[in-house]
Design a protein around this motif. Sequence first.
Motif, PDB file in Angstrom:
ATOM      1  N   LYS A 141       0.166 -13.298   1.234  1.00  0.00           N
ATOM      2  CA  LYS A 141       0.781 -11.774   0.017  1.00  0.00           C
ATOM      3  C   LYS A 141       0.342 -12.455  -0.693  1.00  0.00           C
ATOM      4  CE  LYS A 141       3.811  -9.538   3.257  1.00  0.00           C
ATOM      5  NZ  LYS A 141       2.632  -8.598   3.674  1.00  0.00           N
ATOM      6  N   LYS A 185       9.923 -12.740   1.317  1.00  0.00           N
ATOM      7  CA  LYS A 185       8.324 -12.412   2.421  1.00  0.00           C
ATOM      8  C   LYS A 185       8.141 -13.243   2.535  1.00  0.00           C
ATOM      9  CE  LYS A 185       7.249  -8.052   0.601  1.00  0.00           C
ATOM     10  NZ  LYS A 185       6.327  -6.669   0.035  1.00  0.00           N
ATOM     11  N   SER A 192       6.541  -6.865   9.133  1.00  0.00           N
ATOM     12  CA  SER A 192       7.953  -6.981   8.454  1.00  0.00           C
ATOM     13  C   SER A 192       8.324  -8.045   8.886  1.00  0.00           C
ATOM     14  CB  SER A 192       8.840  -5.469   8.848  1.00  0.00           C
ATOM     15  OG  SER A 192       8.305  -4.679   7.682  1.00  0.00           O
ATOM     16  N   GLU A 221       9.816 -10.443  -4.443  1.00  0.00           N
ATOM     17  CA  GLU A 221       9.408 -10.063  -5.058  1.00  0.00           C
ATOM     18  C   GLU A 221      10.458  -8.929  -5.561  1.00  0.00           C
ATOM     19  OE1 GLU A 221       6.161  -8.755  -2.275  1.00  0.00           O
ATOM     20  OE2 GLU A 221       6.784  -6.781  -3.142  1.00  0.00           O
ATOM     21  N   GLU A 222      10.541  -7.933  -7.019  1.00  0.00           N
ATOM     22  CA  GLU A 222      11.555  -6.863  -7.398  1.00  0.00           C
ATOM     23  C   GLU A 222      11.619  -6.087  -6.171  1.00  0.00           C
ATOM     24  OE1 GLU A 222      11.017  -4.296 -10.517  1.00  0.00           O
ATOM     25  OE2 GLU A 222       8.181  -4.611  -9.782  1.00  0.00           O
ATOM     26  N   VAL A 224      11.786  -2.534  -5.320  1.00  0.00           N
ATOM     27  CA  VAL A 224      10.757  -1.499  -5.941  1.00  0.00           C
ATOM     28  C   VAL A 224      11.954   0.125  -5.691  1.00  0.00           C
ATOM     29  CG1 VAL A 224       8.629   0.182  -5.958  1.00  0.00           C
ATOM     30  CG2 VAL A 224       8.603  -2.209  -6.205  1.00  0.00           C
ATOM     31  N   GLU A 228       7.240   5.468  -0.028  1.00  0.00           N
ATOM     32  CA  GLU A 228       6.060   4.421   0.807  1.00  0.00           C
ATOM     33  C   GLU A 228       4.530   5.852   1.138  1.00  0.00           C
ATOM     34  OE1 GLU A 228       6.787   0.154   3.194  1.00  0.00           O
ATOM     35  OE2 GLU A 228       8.920   1.260   2.499  1.00  0.00           O
ATOM     36  N   TYR A 254      11.443  -0.641   5.989  1.00  0.00           N
ATOM     37  CA  TYR A 254      10.212  -0.296   7.500  1.00  0.00           C
ATOM     38  C   TYR A 254       9.761  -1.249   7.799  1.00  0.00           C
ATOM     39  CZ  TYR A 254       5.806   1.747   8.734  1.00  0.00           C
ATOM     40  OH  TYR A 254       5.295   2.275   9.831  1.00  0.00           O
ATOM     41  N   LYS A 259       9.586   0.324  12.978  1.00  0.00           N
ATOM     42  CA  LYS A 259       7.721   0.204  13.467  1.00  0.00           C
ATOM     43  C   LYS A 259       6.908   0.665  14.939  1.00  0.00           C
ATOM     44  CE  LYS A 259       6.103  -2.381   9.249  1.00  0.00           C
ATOM     45  NZ  LYS A 259       5.789  -3.142   8.093  1.00  0.00           N
ATOM     46  N   ASN A 314       1.510  -2.723  -2.930  1.00  0.00           N
ATOM     47  CA  ASN A 314       2.385  -3.659  -2.315  1.00  0.00           C
ATOM     48  C   ASN A 314       1.499  -4.377  -1.292  1.00  0.00           C
ATOM     49  OD1 ASN A 314       3.885  -5.042  -0.803  1.00  0.00           O
ATOM     50  ND2 ASN A 314       4.189  -3.438   0.991  1.00  0.00           N
ATOM     51  N   GLU A 315       0.277  -3.718  -0.127  1.00  0.00           N
ATOM     52  CA  GLU A 315      -0.400  -4.742   0.360  1.00  0.00           C
ATOM     53  C   GLU A 315      -1.780  -4.414   1.341  1.00  0.00           C
ATOM     54  OE1 GLU A 315       0.738  -6.620   3.873  1.00  0.00           O
ATOM     55  OE2 GLU A 315       1.870  -4.331   4.786  1.00  0.00           O
TER      56      GLU A 315
HETATM   57  N1  LIG Z   1       8.854  -4.559  -3.418  1.00  0.00           N
HETATM   58  C1  LIG Z   1       9.618  -3.850  -2.431  1.00  0.00           C
HETATM   59  N2  LIG Z   1      10.539  -3.655  -2.794  1.00  0.00           N
HETATM   60  C2  LIG Z   1      11.222  -2.642  -1.990  1.00  0.00           C
HETATM   61  N3  LIG Z   1      11.083  -2.438  -1.072  1.00  0.00           N
HETATM   62  C3  LIG Z   1       9.650  -2.869   0.144  1.00  0.00           C
HETATM   63  C4  LIG Z   1       9.570  -4.892  -1.121  1.00  0.00           C
HETATM   64  N4  LIG Z   1       8.661  -5.212  -0.578  1.00  0.00           N
HETATM   65  C5  LIG Z   1       8.566  -4.539   0.565  1.00  0.00           C
HETATM   66  N5  LIG Z   1       9.117  -3.788   0.959  1.00  0.00           N
HETATM   67  C6  LIG Z   1       9.908  -3.279   2.438  1.00  0.00           C
HETATM   68  O1  LIG Z   1       9.243  -3.657   3.527  1.00  0.00           O
HETATM   69  C7  LIG Z   1       8.184  -3.121   4.256  1.00  0.00           C
HETATM   70  C8  LIG Z   1       7.715  -4.263   5.057  1.00  0.00           C
HETATM   71  O2  LIG Z   1       7.565  -5.404   3.687  1.00  0.00           O
HETATM   72  P1  LIG Z   1       5.487  -5.552   3.124  1.00  0.00           P
HETATM   73  O3  LIG Z   1       5.341  -6.024   2.306  1.00  0.00           O
HETATM   74  O4  LIG Z   1       4.695  -4.181   3.483  1.00  0.00           O
HETATM   75  O5  LIG Z   1       5.432  -7.000   4.698  1.00  0.00           O
HETATM   76  P2  LIG Z   1       4.516  -6.900   6.162  1.00  0.00           P
HETATM   77  O6  LIG Z   1       2.694  -6.853   6.200  1.00  0.00           O
HETATM   78  O7  LIG Z   1       5.349  -7.393   6.863  1.00  0.00           O
HETATM   79  O8  LIG Z   1       4.283  -4.889   6.660  1.00  0.00           O
HETATM   80  C9  LIG Z   1       7.587  -2.869   3.202  1.00  0.00           C
HETATM   81  O9  LIG Z   1       6.682  -1.525   4.068  1.00  0.00           O
HETATM   82  C10 LIG Z   1       8.900  -1.576   2.200  1.00  0.00           C
HETATM   83  O10 LIG Z   1       9.598  -0.930   3.111  1.00  0.00           O
END
Ligand SMILES: Nc1ncnc2c1ncn2[C@@H]1O[C@H](COP(=O)(O)OP(=O)(O)O)[C@@H](O)[C@H]1O
Length: 363
Positions: A141, A185, A192, A221-222, A224, A228, A254, A259, A314-315
């Motif tokens: 990430k 993370k 997650s 991260e801040e 958000v 989604e 999430y 999941k 996001n990713e």
């Molecule tokens: N910066 C953020 N702001 C708000 N929610 C977030 C943020 N980062 C992650 N999340 C929540 O956490 C979940 C998992 O984070 P993510 O970065 O998608 O990691 P993974 O690779 O484990 O799926 C996201 O689907 C979202 O619900």
Amino acid sequence: MTDPRINLVVLFGGQSAEHDVSCTSAAHVLRAADPAKYRITPVGISRDGGWAIAADTQRALAKGTDALPGRLEATGEAIEPSLALTHITGKLASEVTGPTVVVPLLHGPLGEDGTVQGMLELANVPYVGAGVLGSALAMDKAMAKQVAAANGLPQARYVALRAHEVTPGTPAALVHELGLPLFVKPANMGSSVGVTKAKTVEAVRDAIEVALSYDEWVVIEEAVVGREIEIAVLGNLEPRASVPGEILPGAEFYDYADKYVDDGSRALIPAPMTAAQMVEVQALALKAFTVLRGEGLSRVDFFFEEGGRGFLFNEMNTIPGFTPISMYPKLWIASGVSYSELIDELVRLALERHGRQRRNTGH
Ligand SMILES: Nc1ncnc2c1ncn2[C@@H]1O[C@H](COP(=O)(O)OP(=O)(O)O)[C@@H](O)[C@H]1O
Ligand SMILES: [Mg+2]
């Protein structure tokens, strides 16, 4: 008698925290692959890294796809990982005259991160999905965010740290810079696992410790406030984007249980948005896929900050889940590509890329 089918080697299980998810994804893929086109060799990788020809699965497959369990077991006749591919592409496939294509249906580290892809490159065998660099970039990430930023993709504000850079003052400094709550993370994970939403400085400290138990790098991260949105991408040189889908998390975010365990989350497909917004997020998904060196398939995930910054990358997941409740296959079904057509297309893309690379290396 010769068998003109493609020898489809499905690698599943794996050593990451996402082992179970992979076993469920594999069961679903095996059920959907057309037996008239594919001779399937299921290869399980156990949690401790042992490779095995999944004989029970093979026997069940021989009886018909209805005999397959909903979740495969990554056990069977042990084979040496170093010999596995020669074994699979040579001896096991001796009666098939079609090509061998490997489907590394492995999520997370030691599967989705370029390691298995590197082994498949050395074995010179076509495989589904991103290559070594694309897999490694998308999995990390911290690196994915750097490459996304360098290419102008909008994203949440973040800080990436290595374990030895974290000091007692780090949590307070992060809160000062990014506010609260924060998402913490491990850089190299998925599903997650190890992700925490931290609402106090103390919680940030604990969350960093949790994340660092999974990886040497942590991303903060801040948080958000937004919807989604996920897009499925399919292709090599001319990738296509699916309709967008939206996750409605059942929990506060999430998380893993949401999941895969209790199906608390719901998906909206297509995600409600204007045509212009749809075009915009599809273009961002294709850009992310291109700059992160996606190949074959990827699911690109965004936040949608309505009334604010709009879509934030996001990713990107280079081997997205293929379970019955997974977004990737559902997004393509909603875009007019059936599950079995999807498998056919992924195999075709694997062969196309392999042919192109061989020309490039002069072999
Ligand atoms: N910066 C953020 N702001 C708000 N929610 C977030 C943020 N980062 C992650 N999340 C929540 O956490 C979940 C998992 O984070 P993510 O970065 O998608 O990691 P993974 O690779 O484990 O799926 C996201 O689907 C979202 O619900
Ligand atoms: Mg995610």
